[in-house]
Write a protein that holds these residues in place. Structure first.
Motif, mmCIF file in Angstrom:
data_model
loop_
_atom_site.group_PDB
_atom_site.id
_atom_site.type_symbol
_atom_site.label_atom_id
_atom_site.label_comp_id
_atom_site.label_asym_id
_atom_site.label_seq_id
_atom_site.Cartn_x
_atom_site.Cartn_y
_atom_site.Cartn_z
ATOM 1 N N LEU A 267 -8.929 1.261 1.908
ATOM 2 C CA LEU A 267 -8.244 2.015 0.861
ATOM 3 C C LEU A 267 -9.069 3.222 0.442
ATOM 4 N N CYS A 268 -8.386 4.340 0.323
ATOM 5 C CA CYS A 268 -9.009 5.585 -0.099
ATOM 6 C C CYS A 268 -8.624 5.867 -1.542
ATOM 7 N N GLU A 269 -9.430 6.676 -2.187
ATOM 8 C CA GLU A 269 -9.109 7.069 -3.563
ATOM 9 C C GLU A 269 -7.741 7.735 -3.591
ATOM 10 N N ILE B 245 0.873 -1.168 0.000
ATOM 11 C CA ILE B 245 0.000 0.000 0.000
ATOM 12 C C ILE B 245 0.908 1.214 0.000
ATOM 13 N N ASP B 246 0.851 1.965 -1.082
ATOM 14 C CA ASP B 246 1.741 3.115 -1.251
ATOM 15 C C ASP B 246 3.196 2.725 -0.991
ATOM 16 N N ILE C 12 -7.187 -1.712 7.129
ATOM 17 C CA ILE C 12 -6.835 -0.615 6.238
ATOM 18 C C ILE C 12 -7.909 -0.484 5.174
ATOM 19 N N GLN D 278 -4.891 6.098 -3.208
ATOM 20 C CA GLN D 278 -3.892 5.197 -2.649
ATOM 21 C C GLN D 278 -3.572 4.112 -3.661
ATOM 22 N N GLU D 279 -2.304 3.696 -3.687
ATOM 23 C CA GLU D 279 -1.882 2.642 -4.605
ATOM 24 C C GLU D 279 -1.827 1.313 -3.867
ATOM 25 N N LEU D 280 -2.540 0.318 -4.397
ATOM 26 C CA LEU D 280 -2.531 -1.037 -3.851
ATOM 27 C C LEU D 280 -1.979 -1.968 -4.916
#
Length: 144
Positions: free
Chosen positions: A121-123, A91-92, A119, A125-127
């Motif tokens: 994930l929000c717009e 994640i990020d 966790i 964020q890189e997964l």
């Protein structure tokens, strides 16, 4: 998490004896003294696949899923993660092992220990899912 070792680079070692008698986890029962064959750990786990690699877990966030700090995780990057799978993900850019959850447009990584946050994930964020955990090797004597 520590660096990974591709499963193809792990020596299979000698085949282990396979005794098909069930072992009682309650009251003792007489055991058969017959070896039924040999068990190849790579064959059992599918670790010969070039899409598999081993990682070592670190931390206590997945104890409810039976993953303890120091356990070895067999991760298969060829498996598309389904909701409920335990995955290794970044994640990020930060690696973690968590239970993957996808419901509609919602994506979350859930801890399996109530003392640790999940966790959401929000717009923005890189997964990146590195793969699905397929086997966990745990030292029953509590030593890493």
């Amino acid at each position: 998490m520590t660096a990974y070792v591709p499963a193809s680079e792990v020596s299979p070692g000698p085949p282990l004896p396979l005794v098909l008698s069930r072992v009682s986890a309650g009251f003792p029962s007489p055991a058969d003294d017959y070896v039924e064959g040999h068990l190849d750990m790579h064959e059992l786990t599918g670790a010969l696949s070039p899409s598999c690699y081993w990682m070592q877990a670190e931390g206590e966030s997945m104890t409810g899923a039976g993953i303890l700090s120091g356990d070895r995780l067999l991760v298969d990057r060829a498996i598309e993660p389904a909701s409920g799978d335990v995955v290794v993900a970044a994640i990020d850019g930060e690696l973690t092992v968590k239970r993957f959850l996808r419901q509609g447009t919602r994506t979350a990584l859930l801890a399996a220990n109530p003392n640790y946050p999940s966790i959401e994930l929000c717009e923005g964020q890189e997964l990146v899912v590195w793969g699905v955990v397929t086997f966990v090797l745990h030292n029953a004597r509590g030593r890493s």
